[in-house]
Design an enzyme around this catalytic site. Structure first.
Site: not given
Lengths: 386, 398
Positions: A72, A201, A203, A327
């Site tokens: 990110t 990244s 991980h 959902c």
């Protein structure tokens, strides 16, 4: 089989050597890399080694690697850092509709600050057409950002062709690639691809969470996100995450020792998974098959069974997968990626993502296939009306 | 000199012969609310409770907050307790006034109000008012007396063993101490309403236990965690944690869905929930059920619907929210501390199966006919047999 973890696109399990490296750094190499004494140098050596490994894997020089807190931050630094640094040359940016949410949120922030952003469409398999990139780039464009492997469906973008298409229109345009899902499953070589910025990244390659890196082509000027410290070439201030980077380094070392065979093995596992799951009535693969997709991510829909419900039913059978569309209450938060593929409503609601890693075995795939077949059949029975 | 909290209770003082039992209950609940490490002595003193922190400089804010959430408490005052002498009262009064003036922008109007229940004390109440008043006026030039519209009142209570002085009266929640009425079984979903219903039942002294209907894999373990968190918040208002029974509702729910007309699914599910709740309650000697229903809030909460649902049990069903507006319920939920948890977006067991157009006026005849195709007794037995009790100890830690 105690548990089968097939949610590796979300995160991976750390390798024992990674656990060892993190622990050793915490307990012993606890110095601050900026300190002048020996404890500082010990810590600095860890950074140097990891930086060198990543540089070798990406085929770039060590000075072009900036460690960050993860994918990110790498994406935000690349995108905002470029947009701000070049705001006098232009305020138009190009990306796609299927980027990771961290990329999209960086662009939304920039839009709110007055930049304009073109979000390119994709075809039914999730691929961007380089011709669309060429058409979108204008005199005002300073940045093109396209992911290498999509995190929900695994589709691989023709990055080289996209970069060339962008430069045809504007030679000095900056090209950023989010390669978070690509590193470890296919070659990622910025210079071969002709790109300026690449996010990775820790991980996602069996390293620790909270650590990542950005490749910044030598000579490219970007603006740091915060402060102008002395660390990481002035692009990332703050004491370096030494234990995290040590673990990242261990994961990179394991990656460097891998051969092409591992990727072939993964690819054949994915093919097997697809072949067997498509035997289920109504099943469909969302995304590409074969070379057009990464070997570790496959997305399926089983109409009539909500993705979220299937995730829980599989969890009951000790198989862990993901869903793109979550959902919540009575509304379904539909995945922007699946929507961009133009899937019908019922395929959208009933999708799950299965993602493998180098730790996944043939037996696990067989176990998971059996569990999915069983769960889909039993849920369809439960949801039927008599 | 000691720091105390004076705790007043209203309604329970009126309860005639039951009064001592109510008082004991409230003292005990205040004690439990404070916990064992509070370092305070709690005693009942002539129609009020005194929480004594001994030599402490002032009463701790957290203790005040906790006592203010105990049902049965009408108001509280952080106070100073001094020996029975005018000298001591003057000294403390000066300190309290100084505190007041520190945070005031300009002059303050005040009055002294003395109550003397200890008739052996040499000064009468009016005399105390006059003596303390004039002392304070001489000492603080910024003070003025105003008996009609004072900015603050210095309360002085002359009791058997001590004089209490205070300037603040803070409202409590009122109601009756939890445990002074019997127990009710609350149908607790993950929504906004049912925790508030439970809280209001507690307010009338009812001890609450909760039942939750879980439909894994149709709802996730996160939605169950959320209900556990809600039970933990409710437990803060109760002298002992609210036990939570989790029912595996999946078999009943799927049977209903498979065999009943879509429009009737909700009615049948609710009837099933009530049957299971009634069984759990009876087995535990609990005489009443509690739900978060409010008339007209959703299609299934019409009077016709309530009648159709209610038909399966003869147990009283308390519906504390029945006439409240959603906005009022939300306001209470925010105050209690359940709102933030309730709005987390995990599907609860009603939402996954809700048809687009549920029946708003179910006919009893049709409902009974639809149920003929279900093995009602077996489904109830199965649900009751597999109920999971979430240990109150686990709740207390949250």
């Amino acid at each position: 089989m105690t548990e089968v973890y097939l949610d590796n696109a979300a995160t991976t399990r750390a390798l024992p050597s990674v656990v060892e490296a993190v622990s050793r750094a915490l307990a012993h190499a606890y110095g601050n890399p900026s300190s002048l004494h020996r404890k500082g140098m010990e810590a600095e050596a860890i950074l140097k080694e990891a930086r060198g490994l990543l540089a070798r894997i990406l085929d770039v020089s060590a000075g072009e690697i900036v460690f960050t807190s993860g994918g990110t931050e790498s994406n935000a630094l690349a995108i905002k850092g470029t947009a701000y640094a070049r705001r006098r040359r232009g305020r138009h940016l190009v990306t796609t509709r299927i980027e990771h949410s961290s990329v999209l949120s960086a662009f939304r922030d920039l839009e709110a600050e007055g930049f304009s952003v073109t979000y390119l469409p994709v075809d039914r398999e999730g691929r961007v057409d380089p011709a669309d990139v060429r058409a979108a780039v204008s005199d005002e464009t300073t940045l093109v950002s396209v992911m290498m492997v999509n995190n929900e469906i695994g589709t691989v973008q023709p990055i080289g062709a996209i970069a060339r298409a962008a430069r045809e229109k504007r030679p000095d345009v900056v090209v950023h690639v989010d390669a978070v899902q690509a590193l470890g499953v296919m070659p990622v070589r910025p210079k071969e691809l002709g790109v300026d910025l690449v996010s990775v990244s820790g991980h996602k390659i069996h390293g620790p969470k909270g650590v990542g890196a950005l490749y910044v082509r030598k000579g490219l000027q970007i603006q740091p996100l915060f402060g102008k410290g002395s660390q990481e070439g002035g692009l990332r201030s703050g004491t370096e995450n030494v234990p995290g980077i040590a673990g990242f380094g261990a994961a990179l070392r394991a990656l460097a020792e891998e051969t092409g065979e591992e990727r072939e093995r993964l690819r054949s596992l994915r093919e097997r998974l697809i072949t067997e799951l498509l035997e289920i009535e109504g099943a469909r693969l969302n995304g590409a098959r074969g070379e057009g997709a990464a070997p570790h991510i496959a997305n399926f829909s089983f109409p009539g069974v909500r993705g979220e419900v299937l995730v829980h039913a599989l969890e009951e059978r000790s198989v862990y997968v993901s869903t793109g569309s979550a959902c919540t209450s009575r509304t379904v938060a539909v995945s922007h990626v699946l929507k961009a593929l133009g899937l019908p409503e019922e395929a959208l609601e009933s999708s799950i993502r299965i993602s493998l890693s180098k730790l996944t075995t043939e037996d696990e795939i067989a176990f998971a296939v059996a569990a999915i077949k069983d769960a889909v059949a039993s849920l369809r029975r439960m949801l039927s009306r008599r | 000199m000691a720091s105390v909290i004076l705790v007043r209770y209203g309604e329970i003082g009126l309860k005639g012969k039951n009064r001592p039992a109510f008082e004991r209950r409230l003292v005990e609940n205040v004690r439990r609310a404070l916990g064992s490490g509070a370092g305070a002595a709690v005693r009942n003193e002539y129609g009020r409770i005194v929480v004594d922190f001994g030599e402490a400089e002032a009463v701790p804010g957290w203790a005040l907050d906790r006592i203010r959430s105990v049902f049965g408490v009408v108001s509280v005052s952080p106070a100073a307790s001094v020996e029975l002498s005018l000298e001591a009262a003057r000294e403390k009064a000066a300190a309290l006034v100084e505190e007041r003036l520190k945070s005031a922008a300009g002059p303050l109007r005040f009055k002294v109000e003395t109550k003397r229940s200890n008739k052996r004390f040499p000064l009468t109440s009016p005399e105390m008012n006059a003596r303390l008043g004039s002392f304070l006026l001489r000492r603080f030039p910024l003070l003025e007396v105003d008996v009609h519209r004072p900015d603050f009142v210095l309360h002085v209570e002359v009791r058997e063993k001590a004089i209490y002085l205070y300037t603040e009266i803070l409202a409590g929640p009122g109601g009756l101490p939890v445990g002074s009425s019997s127990t009710g079984l609350l149908l607790l979903s993950g929504g906004i309403d049912s925790p508030v219903a439970g809280w209001l039942a507690m307010k009338r002294g009812i001890r609450v236990q909760a039942v939750h209907y879980h439909s894994f894999p149709f709802t996730s373990d996160r939605s169950k965690e959320k209900v556990i968190d809600l039970a933990a918040v409710l437990s803060r208002y109760s002298p002992e944690p609210v036990p939570l029974y989790v029912v595996n509702f999946t078999p009943a729910q799927t049977a209903i869905r498979q065999h009943a007309p879509a429009a009737m699914v909700i009615t049948l599910m609710r009837r099933m929930m009530l049957r299971i709740a009634e069984r759990l309650a009876k087995e535990r000697g609990i005489p009443a059920l509690i739900t978060g229903e409010s008339v007209g809030q959703v299609a299934s909460q019409t009077l016709e619907s309530m009648a159709a649902i209610n038909e399966v049990t003869s147990m009283p069903i308390l519906r504390p929210l029945v006439t409240m507006d959603k906005a009022e319920i939300i306001e209470l939920a925010e105050r209690i501390g359940t709102y933030e948890i309730s709005i987390l977006p995990y599907a609860d067991c009603c939402t996954v199966f809700v048809p687009e157009h549920p029946e708003t006026k179910p006919k009893l005849e049709a409902v009974r006919r639809a149920e003929e195709r279900l093995a009602i007794q077996e489904l109830v037995e199965e649900a009751v047999a597999t109920v999971e009790r979430i240990e109150p100890a686990a709740l207390a830690l949250r």
